[in-house]
Motif scaffolding. Structure first.
Motif, PDB file in Angstrom:
ATOM      1  N   VAL A 159       0.763  -1.193   0.042  1.00  0.00           N
ATOM      2  CA  VAL A 159      -0.015   0.069  -0.033  1.00  0.00           C
ATOM      3  C   VAL A 159       0.866   1.279   0.043  1.00  0.00           C
ATOM      4  CG1 VAL A 159      -1.672   1.525   1.318  1.00  0.00           C
ATOM      5  CG2 VAL A 159      -1.989  -1.182   1.017  1.00  0.00           C
ATOM      6  N   VAL A 160       2.076   1.287   0.727  1.00  0.00           N
ATOM      7  CA  VAL A 160       2.704   2.421   0.952  1.00  0.00           C
ATOM      8  C   VAL A 160       3.666   2.690  -0.286  1.00  0.00           C
ATOM      9  CG1 VAL A 160       4.650   3.433   2.377  1.00  0.00           C
ATOM     10  CG2 VAL A 160       2.807   2.182   3.528  1.00  0.00           C
ATOM     11  N   VAL A 161       4.002   1.679  -1.091  1.00  0.00           N
ATOM     12  CA  VAL A 161       4.789   1.805  -2.330  1.00  0.00           C
ATOM     13  C   VAL A 161       3.954   2.066  -3.266  1.00  0.00           C
ATOM     14  CG1 VAL A 161       6.365   0.425  -3.714  1.00  0.00           C
ATOM     15  CG2 VAL A 161       6.602   0.426  -1.292  1.00  0.00           C
ATOM     16  N   GLY A 162       2.752   1.287  -3.468  1.00  0.00           N
ATOM     17  CA  GLY A 162       2.036   1.553  -4.627  1.00  0.00           C
ATOM     18  C   GLY A 162       1.025   3.057  -4.806  1.00  0.00           C
ATOM     19  N   ALA A 163       0.676   3.424  -3.482  1.00  0.00           N
ATOM     20  CA  ALA A 163      -0.099   4.500  -3.496  1.00  0.00           C
ATOM     21  C   ALA A 163       0.483   5.677  -4.298  1.00  0.00           C
ATOM     22  CB  ALA A 163      -0.444   4.830  -2.010  1.00  0.00           C
ATOM     23  N   PRO A 164       1.615   6.228  -4.086  1.00  0.00           N
ATOM     24  CA  PRO A 164       2.163   7.489  -4.852  1.00  0.00           C
ATOM     25  C   PRO A 164       2.652   6.908  -6.144  1.00  0.00           C
ATOM     26  CG  PRO A 164       3.681   6.842  -3.206  1.00  0.00           C
ATOM     27  CD  PRO A 164       2.511   5.839  -2.751  1.00  0.00           C
ATOM     28  N   GLU A 191       3.697  18.104  -9.700  1.00  0.00           N
ATOM     29  CA  GLU A 191       2.844  17.578  -8.885  1.00  0.00           C
ATOM     30  C   GLU A 191       3.717  16.976  -7.371  1.00  0.00           C
ATOM     31  OE1 GLU A 191       1.128  13.944 -10.618  1.00  0.00           O
ATOM     32  OE2 GLU A 191      -0.438  15.290 -11.480  1.00  0.00           O
ATOM     33  N   MET A 192       4.968  16.712  -7.715  1.00  0.00           N
ATOM     34  CA  MET A 192       5.910  16.619  -6.575  1.00  0.00           C
ATOM     35  C   MET A 192       6.045  17.446  -5.762  1.00  0.00           C
ATOM     36  SD  MET A 192       6.647  13.370  -6.717  1.00  0.00           S
ATOM     37  CE  MET A 192       8.173  13.114  -5.710  1.00  0.00           C
ATOM     38  N   SER A 230      -3.183  19.350 -14.377  1.00  0.00           N
ATOM     39  CA  SER A 230      -2.696  20.754 -14.631  1.00  0.00           C
ATOM     40  C   SER A 230      -1.359  20.859 -15.088  1.00  0.00           C
ATOM     41  CB  SER A 230      -3.190  21.880 -13.682  1.00  0.00           C
ATOM     42  OG  SER A 230      -2.452  21.547 -12.306  1.00  0.00           O
ATOM     43  N   GLY A 231      -0.520  19.889 -14.456  1.00  0.00           N
ATOM     44  CA  GLY A 231       1.012  19.946 -14.598  1.00  0.00           C
ATOM     45  C   GLY A 231       1.518  18.467 -14.840  1.00  0.00           C
ATOM     46  N   ALA A 238      -4.088  19.885  -1.989  1.00  0.00           N
ATOM     47  CA  ALA A 238      -3.091  19.406  -2.991  1.00  0.00           C
ATOM     48  C   ALA A 238      -3.560  19.872  -4.439  1.00  0.00           C
ATOM     49  CB  ALA A 238      -2.871  18.003  -3.018  1.00  0.00           C
ATOM     50  N   LYS A 239      -3.911  21.186  -4.666  1.00  0.00           N
ATOM     51  CA  LYS A 239      -4.330  21.727  -5.787  1.00  0.00           C
ATOM     52  C   LYS A 239      -3.414  21.338  -7.054  1.00  0.00           C
ATOM     53  CE  LYS A 239      -8.152  23.488  -4.460  1.00  0.00           C
ATOM     54  NZ  LYS A 239      -9.322  22.956  -4.688  1.00  0.00           N
TER      55      LYS A 239
END
Length: 394
Positions: free
Chosen positions: A51-56, A192-193, A186-187, A318-319
């Protein structure tokens, strides 16, 4: 509930089942595969790591694709590796299958949260997100006890077969009922990072990982708490877990309603304060069976009531990186799971009794309140500065 939200709820049902049913199946898997229960416990850790690895990671990889296609791909991964879990010939194969089955968990809830908010009527975004998390609460209320019973009575592999079947049904309903939505980006990945340079985003991550970890400090050791402190028979534990699951169903509704009526960050602060007080009461009153059951229901309700406010808080913060932010929040929930279980186990290992994890949980929840207050003060300060600048400009 809107028909378009039903596939998201089904996905939450499958994910909630496969995540939480493992706790009840550990003895069966250990006996069937001729391994120790601690070794079988690594299967829980493997899923959480996925979960922790896959989420981002999966959100960033899929951010250029329409949300419907992303959700289909995530649920396909989920279904395939739960099927592999059902047929795994060895402990190592099952360990790998659990890791890969966990990869789409956070990404599904992250993308699903943004999709639900886009499908919602104006002013009801948090309630729409709570409909997705309703699947998670139903899993704890019904599917986890059912899956545990199937594993005990027949074979644990059948339980993962049921989860895979839920995944297949979810794929079908995503395909036919979820409307096609445009890519809302939008980017690029680099922009996003920038989310991780935002102090407010980090405060939300800390609220989630530390504050909600207080719940896991309690619920990770609920079985010995109920049998050794509240003096219930061991056979009653499954029924007590159903009571906690029913509390989650109620709390999920309350959390979505509350976050649409007051600022989500204030909803988080109030709910975490209530959780800290409840955990303190659990420490003092678990010796009384009636109060113990009542507090189990309340703690279950508060645990899931936080889900929608935290998700909508991160989405609003997190716009330009809403899906990444929502997925990171899910990773933080699982970090809270690991931290709560670890810190809650320390006083037990020191011989301080099975009620003491709730005190650890209370401290963690209060830390979450502190982070929420910091976020409120930060936003109030920024608003004051902007108003002062506007006055000077006039």
């Amino acid at each position: 509930m809107k028909k378009s939200l039903f596939p998201l709820m089904l996905g939450g049902l499958g994910i909630g089942t496969t995540e939480f049913v493992m706790m009840g199946l550990l003895p069966d898997i250990a006996a069937n595969m001729h391994i120790s229960i601690p070794s079988a416990g690594h299967l829980i850790s493997a899923y959480a790591l996925g979960v922790v690895v896959g989420a981002p990671l999966l959100v960033m990889m899929s951010s250029n694709y329409p949300p419907k296609k992303v959700l289909l791909a995530l649920m396909l991964i989920f279904t395939v590796f739960n099927t592999v879990s059902a047929f795994a010939p060895s402990h190592v194969t099952l360990l790998l299958a659990r890791f890969f089955a966990g990869l789409p968990h956070g990404a599904f809830f992250g993308v699903g949260s943004v999709v639900a908010s886009r499908l919602a009527d104006k002013g009801k975004q948090a309630q729409a997100i709570s409909m997705m998390f309703a699947g998670l609460t139903i899993a704890n209320l019904a599917m986890v006890p059912l899956g545990t019973w199937v594993g005990h009575t027949f074979l644990w592999r059948y339980t993962f077969g049921i989860v895979a079947a839920i995944g297949l049904i979810t794929l079908l309903f995503i395909a036919i009922w979820l409307p096609p939505l445009s890519v809302n980006r939008s980017g690029d990945t680099r922009s996003e990072m920038q989310l991780f340079k935002n102090p407010e985003a980090w405060l939300i991550i800390l609220i989630t990982a530390i504050g909600t970890g207080g719940l896991f400090a309690w619920i990770s050791y609920i079985a010995p708490l109920m049998t050794e402190v509240s003096r219930f028979l061991s056979g009653s534990v499954s029924g007590i877990l159903v009571l906690a699951g029913f509390g989650m169903v109620v709390g999920n509704i309350i959390g979505g309603w509350l976050a649409d009526r007051i600022q989500p960050v204030k909803a988080c602060a109030w709910l975490l304060t209530a959780m800290a007080l409840t955990l303190l009461c659990i420490y003092f009153f678990s010796g009384n069976q009636v109060l113990s059951l009542a507090l189990t229901f309340i703690a279950g309700a508060l645990s899931i009531a936080l889900a929608s406010p935290i998700q909508i808080l991160m989405i609003n913060t997190a716009k330009g990186a809403e899906m990444l932010g929502a997925a990171v929040t899910q990773a933080a929930f699982n970090i809270g799971n690991a931290l709560g279980a670890f810190f809650g186990g320390l006083p037990i290992a020191a011989g301080l009794g099975y009620a003491t994890p709730s005190l650890v949980g209370m401290v963690m929840a209060l830390c979450g309140v502190g982070f929420a207050v910091m976020l409120i003060k930060r936003r109030t300060s920024e608003k004051t500065i902007l108003e002062h600048v506007a006055v000077e400009a006039d």
